[in-house]
Design a protein around this motif. Structure first.
Motif, PDB file in Angstrom:
ATOM      1  N   GLN A  25       0.828  -1.204   0.000  1.00 38.50           N
ATOM      2  CA  GLN A  25       0.000   0.000   0.000  1.00 38.50           C
ATOM      3  C   GLN A  25       0.861   1.252   0.000  1.00 38.50           C
ATOM      4  O   GLN A  25       0.550   2.247  -0.665  1.00 38.50           O
ATOM      5  CB  GLN A  25      -0.923  -0.012   1.224  1.00 38.50           C
ATOM      6  N   ASP A  28       2.230   1.985  -3.380  1.00 41.15           N
ATOM      7  CA  ASP A  28       1.223   2.504  -4.310  1.00 41.15           C
ATOM      8  C   ASP A  28       0.672   3.857  -3.883  1.00 41.15           C
ATOM      9  O   ASP A  28      -0.187   4.417  -4.556  1.00 41.15           O
ATOM     10  CB  ASP A  28       0.044   1.512  -4.415  1.00 41.15           C
ATOM     11  N   PRO A  30      -0.159   7.717  -3.299  1.00 45.69           N
ATOM     12  CA  PRO A  30      -1.562   7.546  -2.888  1.00 45.69           C
ATOM     13  C   PRO A  30      -2.389   6.987  -4.047  1.00 45.69           C
ATOM     14  O   PRO A  30      -2.157   7.298  -5.202  1.00 45.69           O
ATOM     15  CB  PRO A  30      -1.988   8.965  -2.555  1.00 45.69           C
ATOM     16  N   SER A  31      -3.367   6.193  -3.710  1.00 41.21           N
ATOM     17  CA  SER A  31      -4.248   5.619  -4.732  1.00 41.21           C
ATOM     18  C   SER A  31      -5.675   6.140  -4.618  1.00 41.21           C
ATOM     19  O   SER A  31      -6.559   5.707  -5.346  1.00 41.21           O
ATOM     20  CB  SER A  31      -4.256   4.084  -4.604  1.00 41.21           C
ATOM     21  N   ARG A  32      -5.892   7.082  -3.711  1.00 41.50           N
ATOM     22  CA  ARG A  32      -7.202   7.719  -3.527  1.00 41.50           C
ATOM     23  C   ARG A  32      -6.994   9.097  -2.907  1.00 41.50           C
ATOM     24  O   ARG A  32      -5.875   9.432  -2.486  1.00 41.50           O
ATOM     25  CB  ARG A  32      -8.116   6.858  -2.654  1.00 41.50           C
ATOM     26  N   PRO A  33      -8.048   9.922  -2.861  1.00 37.93           N
ATOM     27  CA  PRO A  33      -7.903  11.276  -2.321  1.00 37.93           C
ATOM     28  C   PRO A  33      -7.406  11.294  -0.881  1.00 37.93           C
ATOM     29  O   PRO A  33      -7.623  10.352  -0.110  1.00 37.93           O
ATOM     30  CB  PRO A  33      -9.326  11.849  -2.424  1.00 37.93           C
ATOM     31  N   SER A  35      -7.312  13.368   2.816  1.00 38.68           N
ATOM     32  CA  SER A  35      -8.037  14.326   3.659  1.00 38.68           C
ATOM     33  C   SER A  35      -7.035  15.135   4.472  1.00 38.68           C
ATOM     34  O   SER A  35      -6.212  14.566   5.200  1.00 38.68           O
ATOM     35  CB  SER A  35      -8.993  13.586   4.598  1.00 38.68           C
ATOM     36  N   GLN A  63      -3.380  12.870  -6.807  1.00 30.98           N
ATOM     37  CA  GLN A  63      -4.670  12.659  -6.160  1.00 30.98           C
ATOM     38  C   GLN A  63      -5.161  13.978  -5.570  1.00 30.98           C
ATOM     39  O   GLN A  63      -4.360  14.848  -5.212  1.00 30.98           O
ATOM     40  CB  GLN A  63      -4.564  11.623  -5.034  1.00 30.98           C
ATOM     41  N   GLN A  64      -6.469  14.117  -5.447  1.00 29.59           N
ATOM     42  CA  GLN A  64      -7.034  15.319  -4.861  1.00 29.59           C
ATOM     43  C   GLN A  64      -6.741  15.372  -3.371  1.00 29.59           C
ATOM     44  O   GLN A  64      -6.796  14.357  -2.664  1.00 29.59           O
ATOM     45  CB  GLN A  64      -8.545  15.348  -5.090  1.00 29.59           C
ATOM     46  N   TYR A  90      -3.412   8.903   4.416  1.00 33.64           N
ATOM     47  CA  TYR A  90      -4.606   9.454   3.777  1.00 33.64           C
ATOM     48  C   TYR A  90      -5.319  10.485   4.654  1.00 33.64           C
ATOM     49  O   TYR A  90      -6.297  11.095   4.220  1.00 33.64           O
ATOM     50  CB  TYR A  90      -5.561   8.326   3.372  1.00 33.64           C
TER      51      TYR A  90
END
Length: 326
Positions: A25, A28, A30-33, A35, A63-64, A90
């Motif tokens: 993980q 990889d 970041p694989s998503r937004p 926070s 990523q956002q 994240y």
């Protein structure tokens, strides 16, 4: 193989599998937004500087980066939430002098420790403050303010954007160094504190250029001094505290990106690289300069040492001043 041995083997295997998953993980990431917890209300300097940096940071990471405002208790509520979040990168935190250094001394039942529960990723900003007053208060200089405060201890009031914030602690440090006693009137945010200052309900306030500039330009506020070690480029006629004999009261508010302590090293390094890229962006630097801030280009061990020194400094200021929350 006995039952105990078999269980031990299975436990080790599970740990190795979990470690392998975390490593994959991290590789990889970041694989998503992502926070970005900002533990203060929208619209203030913490919020605006976060949104300024979030865009180039997200562009670097692919990523956002979504700003998540979580105000309350001088920033402690959002900070604790971030400390308890999953340590996977994240959820990142806008850490400040107030939330990390002074709140644990000012507030009871703070359930996080800056050095135990967080890893400092990268500095964000350093920002001096301005001491401002309404022209109607007829305080024309720092010397005049100090003379009035010594003549009538406690009569002069100062507003702040909240207990434990930089605007509060700058005033506490000033009182100690100048040998004066002022009365604190805390608010929930800079805007209402400044509004009451302009309206004459309080006498003075330490606040940032980004918040006070419009009032100064419209002559609704007069700037007496800056807390930085050098004069501000946009206000060359405003002296520093050091120039007026109060070098010990000089201070800048700082901010940095923090993540929960168990965050994988690869993730921390990736976020560090992203922050270095974001703070090197020409537009970001120009905007920060225009608001009176400068990028805090520290990471790794030097940043942790910086945080440690500042925690010790402000703990001593809080203890000396007797400042309390509530």
């Amino acid at each position: 193989m006995g039952i105990t041995t078999r269980r031990s083997v299975l436990s080790v295997a599970a740990l190795l599998q979990a470690s392998a998953v975390r490593h994959a993980q991290a590789q990889d990431f970041p694989s998503r937004p992502i926070s970005w917890v900002v533990p203060f209300p929208p619209g203030g300097i913490t919020d605006t500087s976060s949104r300024l940096v979030a865009r180039p940071l997200g562009a670097f990471l692919g990523q956002q980066v979504i700003i998540d405002n979580r105000p309350g208790a001088g920033g402690s509520i959002g900070t604790e939430m971030a400390a308890r979040s999953t340590a996977d990168g994240y959820t990142i935190l806008y850490g400040t002098q107030g939330t990390l250094a002074t709140n644990p001394v000012l507030y009871q039942n703070i359930n996080y420790d800056a050095l135990r529960d967080f890893v400092p990723v990268h500095g964000l900003t350093e920002t001096p403050l301005l001491l401002v007053t309404s022209p109607e208060r007829r305080i024309r200089s720092l010397a005049e303010l100090i003379a009035r405060a010594k003549a009538k201890p406690g009569e002069i009031t100062y507003s702040s954007s909240g207990i434990g914030t930089g605007t509060h602690m700058a005033a506490e440090l000033f009182q100690l160094e100048a040998g004066v006693e002022l009365t604190h009137v805390p608010y929930q945010g800079s805007a209402p504190a400044l509004n009451d200052l302009v309206a004459g309900r309080v006498d003075i306030m330490f606040d940032y250029l980004v918040a006070t500039r419009g009032h100064i330009a419209e002559v609704r506020l007069r700037s007496l001094v800056t807390t930085g070690s050098t004069r501000m480029p946009g206000l060359p006629d405003v002296p520093t505290l050091g120039e007026l004999g109060l070098a010990g009261a000089e201070t800048t508010s700082w901010s940095s990106i923090m993540v929960p302590a168990a965050t994988p090293a690869q993730v921390v390094l990736r976020l560090t690289a992203g922050m270095q890229a974001a703070l090197s962006d020409t537009k970001v630097r120009e905007t920060l300069t225009s608001t009176g801030s400068s990028p805090l280009m520290l990471a790794g061990v030097p940043l942790r040492q910086f945080v440690e020194r500042d925690i010790a400094r402000w703990r001593a200021v809080v203890e000396r001043s007797g400042a309390k929350a509530g």
